[in-house]
Design an enzyme around this catalytic site. Structure first.
Site, mmCIF file in Angstrom:
data_model
loop_
_atom_site.group_PDB
_atom_site.id
_atom_site.type_symbol
_atom_site.label_atom_id
_atom_site.label_comp_id
_atom_site.label_asym_id
_atom_site.label_seq_id
_atom_site.Cartn_x
_atom_site.Cartn_y
_atom_site.Cartn_z
ATOM 1 N N LYS A 235 49.657 45.635 47.548
ATOM 2 C CA LYS A 235 50.602 46.781 48.208
ATOM 3 C C LYS A 235 50.462 48.584 48.025
ATOM 4 C CE LYS A 235 54.661 44.680 47.485
ATOM 5 N NZ LYS A 235 55.848 44.437 48.719
ATOM 6 N N ARG B 267 60.206 32.570 42.450
ATOM 7 C CA ARG B 267 60.124 31.208 40.875
ATOM 8 C C ARG B 267 61.075 30.455 41.215
ATOM 9 N NH1 ARG B 267 61.265 36.684 40.189
ATOM 10 N NH2 ARG B 267 63.377 36.457 40.819
ATOM 11 N N GLU C 8 60.147 36.721 54.430
ATOM 12 C CA GLU C 8 61.587 36.241 54.469
ATOM 13 C C GLU C 8 61.584 35.160 56.178
ATOM 14 O OE1 GLU C 8 62.309 39.887 53.352
ATOM 15 O OE2 GLU C 8 64.381 38.827 52.598
ATOM 16 N N TYR D 85 50.700 39.532 40.863
ATOM 17 C CA TYR D 85 52.281 40.163 40.277
ATOM 18 C C TYR D 85 52.636 39.561 39.251
ATOM 19 C CZ TYR D 85 55.184 36.799 40.835
ATOM 20 O OH TYR D 85 56.102 35.331 40.573
ATOM 21 N N THR E 258 62.988 46.429 50.886
ATOM 22 C CA THR E 258 62.740 45.551 52.012
ATOM 23 C C THR E 258 64.324 45.503 52.385
ATOM 24 O OG1 THR E 258 60.990 44.232 51.963
ATOM 25 C CG2 THR E 258 61.993 43.834 53.053
ATOM 26 N N GLU F 19 56.684 45.314 55.541
ATOM 27 C CA GLU F 19 58.578 45.326 54.968
ATOM 28 C C GLU F 19 59.278 45.834 55.586
ATOM 29 O OE1 GLU F 19 58.103 45.154 50.856
ATOM 30 O OE2 GLU F 19 57.917 43.158 50.384
ATOM 31 N N GLN G 2 49.722 39.568 45.841
ATOM 32 C CA GLN G 2 50.202 40.086 45.579
ATOM 33 C C GLN G 2 50.561 38.772 44.931
ATOM 34 O OE1 GLN G 2 53.810 40.663 48.028
ATOM 35 N NE2 GLN G 2 55.212 40.306 46.681
ATOM 36 N N ARG H 59 50.618 39.329 51.226
ATOM 37 C CA ARG H 59 51.377 38.304 50.170
ATOM 38 C C ARG H 59 50.853 37.587 49.256
ATOM 39 N NH1 ARG H 59 56.373 41.414 50.134
ATOM 40 N NH2 ARG H 59 56.798 41.114 52.054
ATOM 41 N N GLU I 123 61.621 49.304 55.849
ATOM 42 C CA GLU I 123 62.013 49.879 54.689
ATOM 43 C C GLU I 123 62.778 51.713 55.219
ATOM 44 O OE1 GLU I 123 60.609 49.637 50.875
ATOM 45 O OE2 GLU I 123 59.734 48.306 50.465
ATOM 46 N N TYR J 17 63.292 47.532 45.596
ATOM 47 C CA TYR J 17 63.637 46.535 45.272
ATOM 48 C C TYR J 17 65.109 45.925 45.520
ATOM 49 C CZ TYR J 17 62.479 41.308 44.497
ATOM 50 O OH TYR J 17 61.871 40.218 44.753
ATOM 51 N N THR K 106 50.872 51.971 53.201
ATOM 52 C CA THR K 106 52.614 52.225 53.558
ATOM 53 C C THR K 106 51.995 53.104 54.978
ATOM 54 O OG1 THR K 106 52.542 51.847 51.357
ATOM 55 C CG2 THR K 106 54.709 52.822 52.404
ATOM 56 N N ASP L 296 56.510 49.210 54.296
ATOM 57 C CA ASP L 296 55.289 48.434 53.386
ATOM 58 C C ASP L 296 54.989 47.387 53.924
ATOM 59 O OD1 ASP L 296 54.621 48.496 50.203
ATOM 60 O OD2 ASP L 296 56.477 47.527 49.605
ATOM 61 N N HIS M 134 67.143 40.322 50.259
ATOM 62 C CA HIS M 134 65.507 40.203 49.518
ATOM 63 C C HIS M 134 65.596 40.025 48.491
ATOM 64 C CE1 HIS M 134 61.826 40.843 50.652
ATOM 65 N NE2 HIS M 134 61.897 42.394 49.390
ATOM 66 N N ASP N 9 58.770 52.847 45.096
ATOM 67 C CA ASP N 9 58.985 51.801 45.836
ATOM 68 C C ASP N 9 60.169 50.889 44.873
ATOM 69 O OD1 ASP N 9 59.668 50.179 48.470
ATOM 70 O OD2 ASP N 9 57.982 48.381 47.674
HETATM 71 CA CA CA Z 1 58.875 47.191 49.351
#
Ligand code: CA
Length: 416
Positions: free
Chosen positions: A254, A145, A365, A245, A351, A200, A241, A238, A202, A131, A258, A234, A136, A129
């Site tokens: 994740k 962050r 988002e 992560y 995504t 997500e 995650q 959250r 994708e 990014y 899928t 996907d 995104h 996967d």
């Molecule tokens: Ca993804």
């Protein structure tokens, strides 16, 4: 081969169908006669196992019984030349201008009109996967962050990604069980069902074989190894995650599921919809640079049918042209260290998000980490997914002078 826009099939294709003769996507289906491979044409299916048995592919290099099996990997293991030859044999018998083709299909009962159940189209080898949407990555960076630059220093230099779990890639329609996991609590972690279950939007590509371990695939050659594309959801927990992560990235948040759409659209069918990819600044390193920097003009949409509702509501509409890194760059990057690819490997784009809220490809988002719920016309609202919610992804390509084609639907319902 690209099929001329004037070509029509003798098989009835409803107006606006995702599957005119210009598309001819591959899938695996089951009916009373068993499981086998087929190609979609309108609302019907050309039975490839039966077609093969009566000699349609005798002039190609396919092995015996390539299509009398429950995955497309027997086709995927061949080269692009064989993929083209097979496609051209299929076109020949479905083309309305070929009377003999129609007679051949009718004599052997090759076109199935009845309802069938779709199965996983491929046996997934490795699953990666990426990014690769700048918007995104920027949105997630701001949320996860908040005190630093949203895009990390590597992002514009390489297509960031991770290796996912191929064994839990499922076909559209498979119920998605809400995952349990470690969640951050006020006095330490707790174990329980995810409270922040997300989707997500994708797009995935599926490869044939590669040159073997130790030999990279160049960015120029990369698309020769891509068989076709599908839609991907996907699913993402959250809360799991966010806690797990650091420092190694996505893991159990994740890997629980899928979903992919059941029909694999051949790369050849997408030729009329290829467009120049966006400028990249800074210019990538030479192994990622190409004169053939090409993206795909694919309109994507997501609908949600909230639990208990009979109505579906728009969640997002966006375009695959928003992606920063191309499929060719992704494949060149993943093999740059000598890692190989195998027939049936699945590479998801990451995504797909555009610039505005109604173009974002995930609920985290759209609702800005759950702080701004999305309201639906029936009065319901969501931050994240409830049990019983159904998410449907669709994709369609349109271009001047071309017949529009689509990907079918990629559907999943959350269950407890
Ligand atoms: Ca993804």
């Amino acid at each position: 081969m690209m099929i001329d826009a004037a070509t029509r099939s003798w098989v009835e294709v409803p107006e606006g169908s995702d599957f005119p003769i210009q598309n001819l996507p591959y899938g695996v289906f089951v009916d009373a006669s068993g499981v086998r491979c087929g190609v979609a044409i309108g609302d019907s299916i050309l039975d490839l196992a039966r077609a093969e048995a009566v000699g349609l592919f005798a002039t190609t290099e396919l092995d015996r019984d390539t299509f009398r099996r429950d995955d497309l990997n027997g086709l995927l293991q061949h080269s692009r030349g064989v993929w083209s030859a097979v496609r051209s044999r299929i076109v020949s018998v479905l083309d309305a201008s070929n009377r003999a083709g129609r007679e051949f299909c009718e004599a052997h009962d090759l076109v199935i009109a009845g309802p069938v159940q779709m199965r996983m189209p491929i046996r997934v080898g490795d699953y990666v996967d990426f990014y690769s949407s700048e918007q995104h990555a920027t949105n997630l960076g701001k949320m996860f962050r908040p005190d630093s630059e949203p895009l990390l220093p590597n992002w514009r230099h390489l297509p960031v990604g991770y290796h996912g779990r191929s064994g839990t890639v499922v076909v559209s329609g498979t119920p998605i069980k809400r995952p349990h996991g470690q969640l951050r609590g006020s006095s330490g972690p707790v174990f329980g069902p995810s409270q922040r279950l997300d989707m997500e939007l994708e797009v995935g590509f599926i490869t044939g074989g590669g040159p073997g371990i130790g030999t990279p695939i160049s960015v120029e050659d990369a698309e020769h190894h891509i068989f076709g594309l599908c839609l991907v959801n996907d699913w993402s927990a959250r809360d799991i995650q966010a806690w797990e992560y650091v420092p190694l990235g996505p893991f159990l948040g994740k890997s629980f599921a899928t979903t992919i759409s059941p029909w694999i659209v051949p790369l050849e069918a997408l030729e009329p919809f290829r467009v120049p990819a966006g400028d990249q600044e800074p210019v990538p390193l030479p192994y990622l640079s190409s004169d053939h920097h090409i993206g795909l003009d694919l309109d994507l949409s997501v609908e949600i049918t909230p639990a208990g509702s009979a109505e579906a509501f728009d969640l997002t509409r966006t375009s695959f042209t928003n992606m920063y890194w191309t499929m060719a760059q992704q494949l060149a990057h993943i093999t740059a260290n000598g890692a190989t690819i195998r027939p049936g490997d699945l590479f998801a784009s990451g995504t797909v998000s555009g610039q505005t809220r109604d173009e974002f490809g995930s609920l985290i988002e759209i609702t800005w980490n759950g702080t701004n719920p999305i309201e639906f016309p029936d009065g319901s609202s969501r931050t994240f997914l409830h049990d019983g919610d159904t998410v449907t992804i669709r994709g369609r390509c349109t271009a001047d002078g071309a017949v529009s084609i689509g990907f079918g639907a990629c559907v999943g319902t959350i269950v407890r």
